[in-house]
Design an enzyme around this catalytic site. Structure first.
Site, PDB file in Angstrom:
ATOM      1  N   GLU A  60      27.782  53.303  10.676  1.00 61.26           N
ATOM      2  CA  GLU A  60      27.897  54.393   9.718  1.00 61.26           C
ATOM      3  C   GLU A  60      29.015  55.369  10.082  1.00 61.26           C
ATOM      4  O   GLU A  60      29.083  55.876  11.205  1.00 61.26           O
ATOM      5  CB  GLU A  60      26.566  55.141   9.630  1.00 61.26           C
TER       6      GLU A  60
ATOM      7  N   THR B  93      29.035  54.299   1.126  1.00 60.16           N
ATOM      8  CA  THR B  93      28.349  53.235   1.855  1.00 60.16           C
ATOM      9  C   THR B  93      27.978  52.077   0.944  1.00 60.16           C
ATOM     10  O   THR B  93      28.114  50.906   1.316  1.00 60.16           O
ATOM     11  CB  THR B  93      27.092  53.786   2.540  1.00 60.16           C
TER      12      THR B  93
ATOM     13  N   HIS C  95      26.033  59.997  11.080  1.00 61.34           N
ATOM     14  CA  HIS C  95      26.256  60.433   9.695  1.00 61.34           C
ATOM     15  C   HIS C  95      26.499  61.934   9.677  1.00 61.34           C
ATOM     16  O   HIS C  95      25.946  62.671  10.483  1.00 61.34           O
ATOM     17  CB  HIS C  95      25.037  60.083   8.834  1.00 61.34           C
TER      18      HIS C  95
ATOM     19  N   ASP D 267      31.910  51.564   7.817  1.00 65.29           N
ATOM     20  CA  ASP D 267      31.852  51.504   6.353  1.00 65.29           C
ATOM     21  C   ASP D 267      32.866  52.405   5.669  1.00 65.29           C
ATOM     22  O   ASP D 267      33.429  52.052   4.633  1.00 65.29           O
ATOM     23  CB  ASP D 267      30.438  51.819   5.852  1.00 65.29           C
ATOM     24  N   HIS D 268      33.106  53.594   6.215  1.00 63.65           N
ATOM     25  CA  HIS D 268      34.068  54.515   5.605  1.00 63.65           C
ATOM     26  C   HIS D 268      34.413  55.599   6.615  1.00 63.65           C
ATOM     27  O   HIS D 268      33.904  55.612   7.740  1.00 63.65           O
ATOM     28  CB  HIS D 268      33.520  55.126   4.310  1.00 63.65           C
TER      29      HIS D 268
END
Length: 723
Positions: free
Chosen positions: A261, A305, A422, A483-484
Site C-alpha cells: 500500500e 488502489t 496508508h 499500488d500508487h
C-alpha cells in the site's frame, strides 16, 4: 417614519440571497488559495475566471428561491442550496488533500464504497481554517432566533427571479468564453479537472462531469457486438511473445501477490540516519532469484488502489473519472487472472484483506473476476488496537491469515492487500521500532511515511520467514508491487531534501518520476534475476506474469505487454494522458529530458516527432481501454476455451468451512498445506513481534466489520465450496 439601519438590507430577500452568494464566493476563494492552490501559476485569464466562477452556479442555485413567493419556501430553499454548496466545497477540499484531485460524480456515487477509508483519515485531512466554511451557520441560526435577521413576508417580483437567473447565466458565459479563448476545446476535450475548475468553477465542473457520467451510461447501453473488433485488432497488433528465457519458468507454482500500500520506489535501498528503511524488501529486491524493475510506474486514476488492482488482474486501465470497481464493478464482465489461472492451470484463488468486503465494492468485483474466496475483516479479530482506520495491521493480517491459507488447495493464487502504510502514515507507539529513527522534516506525513514503510517491511520479513519454514517458499513465486504514490505532490517539497534535491528547483517532472513504484517477482530456486531497466507500468503485469507461469496470453484482451519480452514499446501512459519514456517525459503539455530533468523549451523536429508518436500511442491505448470498460465490451467476446464467470454462484461467507469441505472431498488427494502436514496446522511456525497478537478480543474496534455475504464460519451458513 420607518428607520433603516446600516444592515437592514439583510432583512430583504434580495439582501439575504446576495449575502449567501457572497459568502460562498469568499469560501470558495479561500479554498482556491489555500487548499487547491489554483492561483499558483495561473494565467491572467485564469485569475479573472477564478474570481468570477464561484458566483455562477451558486447564484443560480440559491437564486432559485426567488421563484417561490411564499416565505415558508423561499428561505428554506435558499438555505438548502447554500448548504449544498458548502458540503460540495468541503467534500472536495477533504478529497483534494489526499488525492490531489476534485471529486467526480462517479466518485460521489461510489462514496459508500470508500467512505470508511476517507473517514478513517478524515481527521488528519482537516485543517484549522475548515471552521471558516461552517462558522456562519450557527451565527445565522442565532441571528434568526433573536430576530436580528427578519423574514420578509412579501414576495419579490418576477423580474427579480429573471434578473438573478440572467446574471448567473451571463457570468457563466463570461467564464466559458474566456476559458475557450485561453484554452480552445476546453469542454470537448476536458483536459483535466484542475483546468475545468480554474475556468468554470467547482460547481460547473461537477455538472459537466455528471453529464459526462450520464453519457458513459448511455454508451454502455448503445454498445454493439461489432465494437469488440476494434479492440481485438489493437490487442493482436500490440501483442508481444514471451522470451524463451523466461517462458514457463514458474509453471505450476503457487502465486503470492503482495500489494504494498502507497509504497514508492525511492524507499528501496534507502538509508535514513545510517539505517535501511526496508532491509527485508531490499534483500528480496537485490536477490538473483528476483526479477526487479526500477522503471516501473503506477498508472492509477481516481480509483487509486482499485485501479491498481484492476490493472494487475485484467490489464485494462481504470476509468477516466471515478473507480471502475465502485461504479461499474457489480455487473462488469472481466477476464481476470484468478479465472484464467483456474481454467488453464487448475489454480484455486483467494484474497486476504483486513478491511471490509464492501470497501471499493470488492465483494462484488472479486466474484466477477472469479476469486473463489475473500477473507476480509470479518474473518479476523480487529478489536482494540489491532486495526487502523483502513483495516487490520499488516503483521496481524499475515499472521492471522495462516489458518485460511494453509487450507487452500495448491497451486493457488493468493493476493494480500496491506493497509498499515496508508495515509496519514501514523503508527501506534507500541508498533514503532525503537531502533529505527525516521526523518526530521517539517512534514509529519513525510516523517511518518518512513516509519510505516519500516513496519510494512518487518511484516514482509515475518511472512517470508513463515513461507520458508512451512515449505511453501520453494513451491511458490512471490510478486510484490506498490499500488500508487504515498507522498502527494503537495508534500514533495518536504521530501525533496530527503532525496537530495532542492525544493526550490522541484518541477512537474520530479512529481512524475516519483510515480515509480516497486515491482518484483521472487522465484525461489531460480537464479537468473537482477534489476531490469525496462520502462513499464501496472498495465503490463498480467501478460508478464502469465508468460512466466507458462500460460499463452495471446487470446486474452490485454492493454499491456510482457515486460520481459524485449519487445515492449516502453511508453508508459498515465491516466491523465501524460506519459514517460526512457528518453522523455511529457507532463502537462511540457516535454522534459529525463537525463537533465529539465524542460525542453525549443524541441527539435525529431523530438517533436517522437513525442507526437508517443502521444498517439497513449491516446489509442487509453481510448481502447475505456471502450472496453465503459461499454463493457468483454460481454461480446469469450476467448476460446474460456468460460465466463457466473458471479451468482460465489458466496464469501464461511470460507474456512468451505475449504475444509474441499479437503474432505479430496481425501488423500488433498493438496492443501494442512493435508501435507499430516492434518496439522502450521500456525506455530509463524513468528511475529506484533504487540497486539495476544491481546484478548474486546468490544471496541476502529473499523466496522461488515461482510455482505454473512461473515465467517460462526454464522451457520452454507459451506458448499465456490466454483
Amino acid at each position: 417614519m420607518r428607520h433603516y439601519g446600516r444592515f437592514s438590507w439583510i432583512n430583504t430577500r434580495l439582501g439575504f440571497v446576495l449575502l449567501l452568494v457572497v459568502l460562498i464566493w469568499a469560501k470558495t476563494l479561500l479554498a482556491d488559495f489555500v487548499d487547491f492552490n489554483l492561483f499558483s501559476g495561473a494565467t491572467p485569464v485564469q485569475y479573472v475566471t477564478l474570481l468570477i466562477n464561484p458566483l455562477t452556479v451558486s447564484s443560480l442555485l440559491i437564486g432559485l428561491a426567488f421563484y417561490f413567493r411564499s416565505a415558508k419556501l423561499f428561505y428554506p430553499i435558499a438555505t438548502i442550496m447554500y448548504i449544498v454548496n458548502i458540503v460540495l466545497l468541503q467534500l472536495n477540499v477533504t478529497y483534494y488533500r489526499e488525492f490531489t484531485d476534485f471529486m467526480s460524480v462517479a466518485t460521489m456515487l461510489g462514496y459508500d464504497k470508500v467512505n470508511q477509508g476517507l473517514s478513517a483519515s478524515g481527521f488528519a485531512l482537516t485543517n484549522l481554517h475548515d471552521i471558516l466554511f461552517w462558522i456562519d451557520i450557527p451565527i445565522f441560526i442565532g441571528l434568526f432566533i433573536f430576530k436580528k435577521i427578519r423574514i420578509q413576508r412579501e414576495g419579490t417580483t418576477k423580474f427579480m427571479s429573471f434578473a438573478m437567473t440572467t446574471f448567473s447565466v451571463f457570468a457563466f458565459m463570461v467564464t466559458l468564453v474566456l476559458g475557450e479563448a485561453d484554452r480552445p476545446q476546453l469542454i470537448t476535450r476536458q483536459f483535466d479537472s484542475n483546468l475545468l475548475v480554474k475556468y468554470l468553477g467547482m460547481d460547473a465542473y461537477t455538472v459537466f462531469d455528471g453529464l459526462k457520467q450520464h453519457g458513459v451510461s448511455e454508451l454502455r447501453k448503445s454498445a454493439k457486438k461489432t465494437d469488440i473488433q476494434k479492440v481485438l485488432s489493437y490487442v493482436d497488433k500490440h501483442y508481444t511473445d514471451a522470451d524463451a528465457k523466461y517462458a514457463g519458468i514458474a509453471k505450476g507454482k503457487n502465486v503470492f501477490v503482495i500489494h504494498l500500500e502507497s509504497f514508492q520506489q525511492f524507499s528501496m535501498n534507502m538509508k535514513i540516519n545510517g539505517q535501511e528503511v526496508t532491509p527485508n524488501l531490499n534483500q528480496i529486491y537485490n536477490s538473483d532469484s528476483t526479477i526487479a524493475f526500477d522503471n516501473f510506474f503506477n498508472q492509477v486514476g481516481q480509483g487509486k488502489t482499485s485501479d491498481a488492482e484492476n490493472m494487475l488482474e485484467t490489464s485494462t486501465f481504470g476509468l477516466p473519472q471515478g473507480s471502475l470497481f465502485a461504479t461499474q464493478g457489480s455487473d462488469q464482465t472481466f477476464q481476470a487472472m484468478p479465472a484464467i489461472l483456474k481454467q488453464t492451470e487448475g489454480y484455486s484463488s483467494a484474497v486476504f484483506h483486513g478491511n471490509n468486503a464492501s470497501f471499493w465494492n470488492r465483494s462484488n468485483v472479486y466474484k466477477n473476476m472469479g476469486y473463489q474466496y475473500f477473507f476480509d475483516a470479518s474473518y479476523y479479530d480487529t478489536s482494540g488496537d489491532k486495526a487502523m482506520g483502513y483495516g487490520l495491521k499488516d503483521k496481524l493480517l499475515f499472521n492471522d491469515s495462516i489458518q485460511y491459507l494453509e487450507r487452500m488447495q495448491q497451486p493457488f493464487y493468493a493476493k494480500y492487500i496491506t493497509v498499515t502504510n496508508h495515509f496519514p502514515y501514523s503508527l501506534d507507539d507500541q508498533d514503532k521500532d525503537p531502533n529505527f529513527t525516521t526523518t526530521n522534516t517539517d512534514s509529519d506525513i513525510v516523517n511518518g511515511y518512513f516509519e510505516t514503510n519500516h513496519y510494512l517491511d518487518q511484516s514482509i520479513g515475518e511472512f517470508f520467514d513463515y513461507l520458508k519454514k512451512s515449505g511453501l517458499y520453494n513451491k511458490s513465486i512471490i510478486v510484490l508491487y506498490g499500488d500508487h504514490y504515498g507522498i502527494s505532490n503537495s508534500e514533495n517539497k518536504y521530501l525533496a531534501s530527503v532525496l537530495g534535491k532542492n525544493a526550490d528547483d522541484w518541477n512537474d517532472n520530479d512529481n512524475a518520476q516519483l510515480q515509480r513504484v516497486p515491482f518484483m517477482i521472487n522465484i525461489p530456486g531460480w537464479h537468473g534475476g537482477g534489476v531490469n531497466h525496462t520502462y513499464g507500468g501496472e498495465i503490463d503485469v498480467m501478460p508478464t506474469l502469465l508468460h512466466l507461469l507458462g500460460v499463452d496470453s495471446k487470446k486474452y484482451v490485454m492493454m499491456g505487454q510482457d515486460l520481459l519480452s524485449g519487445k515492449s514499446n516502453q511508453v508508459v501512459a498515465f491516466r491523465d494522458k501524460n506519459f514517460v519514456t526512457p528518453k522523455y517525459s511529457y507532463i502537462n503539455e511540457t516535454i522534459y529530458d529525463n537525463k537533465t530533468d529539465q524542460a525542453i523549451t525549443n524541441p527539435t523536429k525529431s523530438v517533436l516527432k517522437e513525442i507526437d508518436a508517443a502521444k498517439q500511442q497513449v491516446k489509442e491505448q487509453l481510448s481502447i481501454s475505456d471502450d472496453i470498460n465503459q461499454k463493457d465490451l468483454l460481454r461480446f467476446y469469450t476467448p476460446s476455451g474460456f468460460k465466463s464467470v457466473d458471479a451468482s454462484k460465489y458466496n464469501y461467507s464461511n470460507g474456512l468451512a468451505k475449504l475444509e469441505n474441499l479437503e474432505n472431498q479430496a481425501g488423500v488427494e488433498s493438496k492443501s498445506l494442512w493435508s501435507e502436514n499430516g492434518g496439522k496446522t502450521t500456525q506455530s511456525l509463524y513468528s511475529t513481534d506484533a504487540p497486539e497478537k495476544d491481546e484478548p478480543r474486546s468490544d471496541t474496534s476502529r473499523i466496522k466489520q461488515v461482510n455482505p455475504d454473512g461473515g465467517d464460519t460462526t454464522d451457520g451458513g452454507d459451506d458448499t465450496p465456490n466454483p
